[in-house]
Design a protein around this motif. Sequence first.
Motif, PDB file in Angstrom:
ATOM      1  N   THR A  37      42.506  40.605  42.389  1.00  0.00           N
ATOM      2  CA  THR A  37      42.755  40.319  40.975  1.00  0.00           C
ATOM      3  C   THR A  37      42.541  41.600  40.171  1.00  0.00           C
ATOM      4  OG1 THR A  37      40.457  39.736  40.492  1.00  0.00           O
ATOM      5  CG2 THR A  37      41.912  37.960  41.280  1.00  0.00           C
ATOM      6  N   ALA A  39      40.528  41.983  37.711  1.00  0.00           N
ATOM      7  CA  ALA A  39      39.088  42.185  37.514  1.00  0.00           C
ATOM      8  C   ALA A  39      38.434  42.794  38.749  1.00  0.00           C
ATOM      9  CB  ALA A  39      38.425  40.853  37.174  1.00  0.00           C
ATOM     10  N   GLU A  40      38.915  42.436  39.929  1.00  0.00           N
ATOM     11  CA  GLU A  40      38.363  43.000  41.163  1.00  0.00           C
ATOM     12  C   GLU A  40      38.787  44.449  41.364  1.00  0.00           C
ATOM     13  OE1 GLU A  40      38.255  38.930  43.913  1.00  0.00           O
ATOM     14  OE2 GLU A  40      40.055  40.191  43.853  1.00  0.00           O
ATOM     15  N   SER A  65      40.428  43.513  31.715  1.00  0.00           N
ATOM     16  CA  SER A  65      39.646  42.683  32.628  1.00  0.00           C
ATOM     17  C   SER A  65      39.262  41.363  31.974  1.00  0.00           C
ATOM     18  CB  SER A  65      38.392  43.433  33.076  1.00  0.00           C
ATOM     19  OG  SER A  65      37.645  42.673  33.993  1.00  0.00           O
ATOM     20  N   HIS A  70      41.723  37.451  35.633  1.00  0.00           N
ATOM     21  CA  HIS A  70      41.863  36.369  36.606  1.00  0.00           C
ATOM     22  C   HIS A  70      43.177  36.433  37.375  1.00  0.00           C
ATOM     23  CE1 HIS A  70      43.974  35.113  32.989  1.00  0.00           C
ATOM     24  NE2 HIS A  70      44.653  34.247  33.722  1.00  0.00           N
ATOM     25  N   ARG A  72      46.137  38.128  39.756  1.00  0.00           N
ATOM     26  CA  ARG A  72      46.302  39.135  40.798  1.00  0.00           C
ATOM     27  C   ARG A  72      47.138  40.279  40.255  1.00  0.00           C
ATOM     28  NH1 ARG A  72      48.458  34.969  44.032  1.00  0.00           N
ATOM     29  NH2 ARG A  72      50.353  36.245  44.076  1.00  0.00           N
TER      30      ARG A  72
END
Length: 299
Positions: A37, A39-40, A65, A70, A72
């Motif tokens: 995602t 954020a990741e 973010s 949320h 991808r």
Amino acid sequence: MPADPSRIVTARQMLAHLGLTPADLAAQPEPARRMPTLAEYLPRVAAAASPGTRRTYGTYWNRMSADLGHLRLDEVTASDIEALMRQVTATARTRRTSRHGRHAGEHVIAAARAVYRRAIADGYLTAPDSPMERLRAASRRLGSRTLGWHDCDFCGAFKSNGEYRYYLPDGEIYAAPMMILHYVEKHGYRPPGELRDGLRAAGQPRWDWRAERLHAVLLDQSEDPDFRCQAAVDLANWNDPRALDALRRAAHDEDLADVAGDEIGRSLAAFVDRGLARDLLTEELHVMVRYGLEEASGR
């Protein structure tokens, strides 16, 4: 180099112990790489970026973010980024240098590009070979800014100020208003075929007679200040130490900095963003150069 026979024997013994054959391995596809995602992935982008890039884009990455984290990487659309740009523009704190939030909106787009350039380099995404992407990539430095803004005559939803200049491999130079990106993306405008063909072959401009001429004009104190200002803008198109050196020297030219220091600062910011001017001591710069540098960096 041929494989060591003893290693092959050992490998076969290990496979037999596991109840497998080489054919079993060949028939089993590699597991698909998990798409992170936003954020990741953003912390990885920030960790790989230079300190200057983190200072410039960190705020906008945090906003991405929070609003889009949320999703991808392959789920985020151009409309998502444009909507975020409009939100940031509308809520930006009004300052004398903010152009009613326009610079904040431009930084959102630049921050998103930085994320997706890194995702392409990391192999998560592939860069589409489209005229729009080539045009966007070649639109490196905005020059010839005016005091006012021009609204899009078709939709009124986009404002522009200034122009891009495109240095093509064959020696030609094209100029187009900042609005060209909006016209192509939203209204189906097709730039001239010569420009499209040139951009297809273009990458980072190589140092050539055009760069040499701009370099000479910028450092020639007898030249017209307006010409020197435009040279300071256009040299940022070259990712070359000679361009950076000329801009550093121009930044300490008091007379030039009085009239064009903000443009020199914006061009220096482009080199800071590329990680080529990490040792730049801003406290030693002319106040107008610092102003341009800080404005371009979103500070």
